[in-house]
Design an enzyme around this catalytic site. Sequence first.
Site, PDB file in Angstrom:
ATOM      1  N   GLU A   1      65.897   0.112  34.817  1.00  0.00           N
ATOM      2  CA  GLU A   1      65.000  -0.432  33.779  1.00  0.00           C
ATOM      3  C   GLU A   1      65.079   0.382  32.502  1.00  0.00           C
ATOM      4  O   GLU A   1      64.583  -0.048  31.451  1.00  0.00           O
ATOM      5  CB  GLU A   1      63.559  -0.463  34.289  1.00  0.00           C
ATOM      6  CG  GLU A   1      62.756   0.802  34.107  1.00  0.00           C
ATOM      7  CD  GLU A   1      63.193   1.965  34.989  1.00  0.00           C
ATOM      8  OE1 GLU A   1      62.751   3.100  34.744  1.00  0.00           O
ATOM      9  OE2 GLU A   1      63.984   1.749  35.924  1.00  0.00           O
TER      10      GLU A   1
ATOM     11  N   HIS B   1      67.556   4.884  37.022  1.00  0.00           N
ATOM     12  CA  HIS B   1      66.543   3.950  36.532  1.00  0.00           C
ATOM     13  C   HIS B   1      67.194   2.774  35.800  1.00  0.00           C
ATOM     14  O   HIS B   1      67.472   2.858  34.604  1.00  0.00           O
ATOM     15  CB  HIS B   1      65.571   4.673  35.591  1.00  0.00           C
ATOM     16  CG  HIS B   1      64.590   5.527  36.302  1.00  0.00           C
ATOM     17  ND1 HIS B   1      63.307   5.112  36.587  1.00  0.00           N
ATOM     18  CD2 HIS B   1      64.702   6.775  36.813  1.00  0.00           C
ATOM     19  CE1 HIS B   1      62.664   6.063  37.241  1.00  0.00           C
ATOM     20  NE2 HIS B   1      63.495   7.086  37.391  1.00  0.00           N
TER      21      HIS B   1
ATOM     22  N   CYS C   1      64.772   5.565  42.464  1.00  0.00           N
ATOM     23  CA  CYS C   1      64.421   6.978  42.309  1.00  0.00           C
ATOM     24  C   CYS C   1      63.714   7.518  43.554  1.00  0.00           C
ATOM     25  O   CYS C   1      64.337   7.654  44.598  1.00  0.00           O
ATOM     26  CB  CYS C   1      63.602   7.180  41.040  1.00  0.00           C
ATOM     27  SG  CYS C   1      63.641   8.894  40.448  1.00  0.00           S
TER      28      CYS C   1
ATOM     29  N   SER D   1      56.678  10.099  37.013  1.00  0.00           N
ATOM     30  CA  SER D   1      57.613  10.965  37.735  1.00  0.00           C
ATOM     31  C   SER D   1      57.626  12.383  37.175  1.00  0.00           C
ATOM     32  O   SER D   1      58.081  13.313  37.850  1.00  0.00           O
ATOM     33  CB  SER D   1      59.027  10.378  37.684  1.00  0.00           C
ATOM     34  OG  SER D   1      59.086   9.123  38.326  1.00  0.00           O
TER      35      SER D   1
END
Length: 398
Positions: free
Chosen positions: A372, A370, A286, A60
């Site tokens: 994760e 996010h 995202c 990203s």
Amino acid sequence: MIQTISSSRPWSVNTPTALLVLADGTVIEGKGAGATGIAEAELCFNTAITGYEEILTDPSYTQQIVNFTFPHIGNVGANSEDIESLTPLSCHGAVGAIFKADITHPSNYRASENLHQWLKARKIIALCGIDTRALTILIREKGTQNAVIAHNSDGNFDIPSLKKRAQKWHGLVNLDLTEEVTSPSSIEWDEEPWCWNKGYGTNNVHNLHIVAIDYGIKRNILRLMATQKARITVVPAHTTAKEILAMTPDGVFLSNGPGDPAATAQYAIPTINTLIDHNLPIFGICLGHQLLALAVGAKTVKMHQGHHGANHPVKDLNSGKVEIVSMNHGFAVDAATLPKHVQETHISLFDGSNCGIRIIGKPVFSVQYHPEASPGPQDSHYLFQHFCDLIMNHKKIS
């Protein structure tokens, strides 16, 4: 005249060996590290204290320079295990990094090399020895900056040329960068998260099948998905809905990724809408969140400074619960443009921007942040379980 942001440095630099040149003409000088060369990119700041390897290898961050607000970066060294880009040997991720202090010798049992060597191998240009918090204030006040970062060991720079390059750089708006980072072909994923004294695990139990569309996916997303006992097939960003449906998935995941979502949406929207029409469970993170919003008719906007860090408070509008999450995005969904059949589920407590949606009456949802982490808190790990619960419930109904 050269404008500089100075800092008390733990060394003496007679000749600067690295420069950061902003589009407004500001020149910031310091000590170079990592790769030599020149790169144009968007300058942003990240407030995370740990996880610099994961940050710099997150796809990203493609065509971005990361200014770290925490002063000591590199103390625990680097290794080849904590890379977040799907292809570890690729150089997907940030093109530049900025640190306040010099890079020290590593002190960690998992380190295989120091950060300078690691940056050089990954072709990341670094600038050390400047006041990164003063630079952060500049970004906060003026917004993300188009910039050029340059590193030359002899300290020779053509500053007028660098200024022109910074001024002419196109920026991230209207730029589809998933082409640079997506998988060239489909792969099967079975790796689970790292565990003390065991390393990364392997998932051998497949109770359901998830197809993950790779717009620039992070490895830790796939690892946490694997903990749900799912068979995971990762497919390139241009994979069509017809090709995905032929794989007979139980659910589809829309990944994170770089660039302007409106540009990627040109080919992503038809695929996503077809999958929605087939009533498949869908989960986006995202960029995947932004693409889902665009697919249902909403719009996205470029943010003033973006959200990049591991300490962002997000509120669940249904439960009232507040979670601390990791974020990394420079574009956001405009909540005012969401259609009536789409519910806003989460907002940022920093600026009220949209952080989550769901399609009413369908097993489809997404979040801007996010869950994760990697790096960051684990407050939102439950979303992977929630996605798989949606899939299992949908299978029972259908």
